[in-house]
Design an enzyme around this catalytic site. Structure first.
Site, mmCIF file in Angstrom:
data_model
loop_
_atom_site.group_PDB
_atom_site.id
_atom_site.type_symbol
_atom_site.label_atom_id
_atom_site.label_comp_id
_atom_site.label_asym_id
_atom_site.label_seq_id
_atom_site.Cartn_x
_atom_site.Cartn_y
_atom_site.Cartn_z
ATOM 1 N N GLY A 122 0.854 -1.189 0.000
ATOM 2 C CA GLY A 122 0.000 0.000 0.000
ATOM 3 C C GLY A 122 0.877 1.221 0.000
ATOM 4 N N CYS A 134 5.313 -6.035 1.921
ATOM 5 C CA CYS A 134 5.621 -4.597 1.879
ATOM 6 C C CYS A 134 4.854 -3.844 2.975
ATOM 7 C CB CYS A 134 5.344 -4.050 0.486
ATOM 8 S SG CYS A 134 6.069 -2.425 0.256
ATOM 9 N N TYR A 135 3.875 -3.036 2.610
ATOM 10 C CA TYR A 135 3.068 -2.361 3.641
ATOM 11 C C TYR A 135 2.460 -3.409 4.586
ATOM 12 C CZ TYR A 135 -0.593 0.614 5.668
ATOM 13 O OH TYR A 135 -1.392 1.315 6.526
ATOM 14 N N HIS A 159 8.634 -7.495 -2.840
ATOM 15 C CA HIS A 159 7.426 -7.919 -3.565
ATOM 16 C C HIS A 159 7.637 -9.268 -4.253
ATOM 17 C CE1 HIS A 159 4.903 -4.341 -3.168
ATOM 18 N NE2 HIS A 159 6.044 -3.672 -3.137
ATOM 19 N N GLU A 165 5.501 -10.965 -5.745
ATOM 20 C CA GLU A 165 4.580 -11.138 -6.882
ATOM 21 C C GLU A 165 5.119 -10.590 -8.189
ATOM 22 O OE1 GLU A 165 4.338 -9.125 -4.383
ATOM 23 O OE2 GLU A 165 3.378 -7.223 -4.873
ATOM 24 N N SER A 173 -21.573 -9.987 -27.585
ATOM 25 C CA SER A 173 -20.952 -8.889 -28.330
ATOM 26 C C SER A 173 -19.923 -9.424 -29.312
ATOM 27 C CB SER A 173 -20.275 -7.927 -27.359
ATOM 28 O OG SER A 173 -19.112 -8.545 -26.814
ATOM 29 N N GLY A 174 -19.523 -10.689 -29.114
ATOM 30 C CA GLY A 174 -18.441 -11.207 -29.943
ATOM 31 C C GLY A 174 -17.082 -10.994 -29.285
ATOM 32 N N GLY A 175 -17.076 -10.258 -28.162
ATOM 33 C CA GLY A 175 -15.844 -10.104 -27.381
ATOM 34 C C GLY A 175 -15.573 -11.379 -26.593
ATOM 35 N N ASP A 206 -15.310 -12.056 -23.317
ATOM 36 C CA ASP A 206 -16.072 -12.389 -22.108
ATOM 37 C C ASP A 206 -17.473 -12.910 -22.435
ATOM 38 O OD1 ASP A 206 -13.814 -11.348 -21.006
ATOM 39 O OD2 ASP A 206 -14.709 -9.431 -20.453
ATOM 40 N N LYS A 261 -8.923 -12.377 -16.572
ATOM 41 C CA LYS A 261 -9.009 -12.486 -18.032
ATOM 42 C C LYS A 261 -8.286 -13.728 -18.563
ATOM 43 C CE LYS A 261 -10.481 -10.206 -21.688
ATOM 44 N NZ LYS A 261 -11.716 -9.405 -21.758
#
Ligand code: XMP
Length: 508
Positions: A54, A81-82, A168, A170, A222-224, A226, A366
């Site tokens: 943070g 970290c924080y 970190h 990650e 929509s064709g996207g 998701d 995603k």
């Protein structure tokens, strides 16, 4: 299902932490520190808790903190970290501003290669980004690692399974970050690692097959990525009781409508309704030049068209939406300034009386959505495709939108994308924009006065910031030559070399 809580204190990598944990096949949930209580955490039965970084100082009374009781739940904690400093403070140790100022960047770490650091060399590179440091050890803790300027770069209370790291793990600059997270999850939290996309599909299909017995389900496709993945998943759960409605607003890319139809009606054999509403949309957009107004008109008209169609289909019980986890996280954060209103198929009207909304992807990132799509047999070209804004080419045609301009842009855009793909260049997003500039050119002896098209390509992880991509000149050259040869009304091609910020990805 086993799960880990990522307790968010406002750091920039918080989502990344959750993704890294899931990469290790442990389901991670992100919650804001002020949106959850110790009692709720206890009730969820988490296998472990990670405190994120943070931007604040734990010594500032206004900065995020948490009920100390979280350390007595008997659930292992890893502070990052924080989060490391907060763990120290809640455990009674002192945190101070570093005398030498902030420590930022790659740093050599010396660690005790056991427990949390099992399998990590005694000396390794980590990514640091902090101003304060843990100055004393809390009772019951011991130092697990240090750097030249940070005496408590990692600490642990093995008996209570409480750990903190100043760096970190990650980010990829921390060379053994993944090993450290794995040690925490499997060595300390005793996770089994049961989060896989196959299991997710089985569970979700079973859940909705039961919950939606005999119900009719409607989806705006929509064709996207998701909405496509949501459609394939729900089709598996409810089969013919799912109807997907695809609204073609006339501002799609070249061949897009046909490709989407081919997949869902053709390959999947779904109930697929395609509405060709080009005239309706272009009619509403005539004479409109203001970007936000364009978005608003398209968003509203989309809803009208969708409503008309679903009325024609007869009563539908549930509406499926392709909401994904970053959308959920984003709305949880609340109030970040709206730079552009993102009208998507998301905001469908409440006036339509559904029994409920179904969001089968709301817990997925995603890359997980894409993995599910591939497993469900969606074509790779569809699943891996770049994002495409809901209002489509409307925000890439500067000034007034006409059919002639949309057709012109569609051709130029298709050529540009084809050339990049042929050259194996796959930026995060790449497309053409039809500017409202016309300029003088020459063909043979004749003077032309044609459109100027701009090409754009950006690299980004999160679309909040983005770099323009250094596309090889030869590729740009071929695209430019083909566009000016093959698209009659374009006589000039420019390349956009602006990053975000200060520009945005789209031109409108
Ligand atoms: P900007 O232009 O805001 O774009 O830097 C960031 C990402 O968002 C997409 N975008 C939209 N998506 N409706 C959408 O569904 C919109 O109105 C919209 N505007 C921008 C953009 O394509 C990029 O991926």
């Amino acid at each position: 299902m086993e799960k880990v809580l990522v307790l968010d204190f406002g750091g920039q990598y918080d989502e990344l932490i959750a993704r890294r944990v899931r990469d290790l096949r442990v389901y991670a949930e992100l919650k804001y520190f002020d949106q959850v209580t110790v009692e709720e955490i206890r009730a969820e039965g988490y296998a472990g808790i990670i405190f994120t970084g943070g931007p604040n100082s734990v010594n500032d009374p206004a900065s995020p903190s948490f009920d100390k009781a979280i350390l007595s739940l008997g659930v292992p904690v890893l502070g990052i970290c924080y989060g490391h400093q907060l763990l120290a403070k809640l455990s009674g140790a002192e945190v101070r501003p570093a005398e030498g100022g902030s420590e930022y960047g790659k740093t050599e770490l010396t660690a005790d290669p056991s427990g949390l650091f099992e399998g990590i060399p005694e000396s390794s590179t980590v990514w640091m980004s902090h101003t304060d440091y843990v100055a004393g050890l809390p009772e019951g803790f011991r130092v697990l690692a240090k750097t030249a300027s940070c005496p408590v770069a990692a600490m642990g209370n093995e008996e209570k399974a409480l750990y903190g790291v100043q760096f970190h793990p990650e980010v990829t600059h921390t060379v053994y970050g993944r090993t450290l997270l794995r040690n925490f999850l499997f060595g300390i939290c005793h996770c089994r690692g049961d989060w896989t996309m196959d299991d997710f599909i089985d569970r979700t299909v079973k859940e909705y097959a039961e919950k939606l017995q005999g119900k009719k389900v409607l989806l705006a496709l929509s064709g996207g990525v998701d909405s496509s993945v949501a459609a394939a998943l729900m089709h598996r759960a409810v089969g013919d009781r799912l109807t997907s409605v695809f609204v073609d607003h006339g501002l799609l890319r070249k061949n897009e409508g046909n490709e989407v139809e081919e997949v869902f009606r053709g390959r999947f054999g779904m109930n697929f309704v395609r509405i060709n509403a080009e005239d309706r949309f272009l009619g509403k957009l005539a004479g409109v030049t203001e970007p936000e107004k364009k978005r608003k008109i398209i968003g509203e008209e989309f809803i009208r068209v969708f409503e008309d169609e679903s009325r024609a289909l007869g009563h539908q019980d549930f509406l499926v939406q392709g909401t994904i986890y970053p959308d959920v996280i984003e709305s949880g954060k609340g109030g970040s300034a709206t730079i552009k209103s993102h009208h998507n198929v998301g905001g469908l009207p409440s006036v339509m009386d559904f029994e409920g909304i179904i969001e089968p992807l709301r817990n997925l990132f995603k890359d997980e959505v894409r993995a599910v799509g591939l497993k469900l047999g969606l074509p790779e070209a569809l699943v891996m495709r770049q994002p495409f804004p809901g209002p489509g080419l409307a925000v890439r045609i500067i000034g007034e939108i006409t059919k002639e301009k949309a057709d012109t842009l569609r051709e130029a855009d298709a050529i540009y994308r084809e050339e990049l793909e042929k050259a194996g260049v796959r930026p995060s997003q790449y497309f053409a924009v039809l500017t409202d500039t016309r300029s003088v050119g020459v063909i043979g002896d004749a003077r032309t006065y044609g459109h100027t098209v701009a090409l754009r390509a950006v690299a980004t992880d999160d679309f909040m910031t983005a770099d323009w991509v250094r596309i090889p000149y030869e590729v740009l050259e071929t695209a430019s030559r083909r566009i000016t040869n093959e698209v009659k009304s374009i006589n000039r091609v420019v390349y956009d070399i602006t990053s975000k910020p200060p520009a945005t990805v789209e031109w409108e």
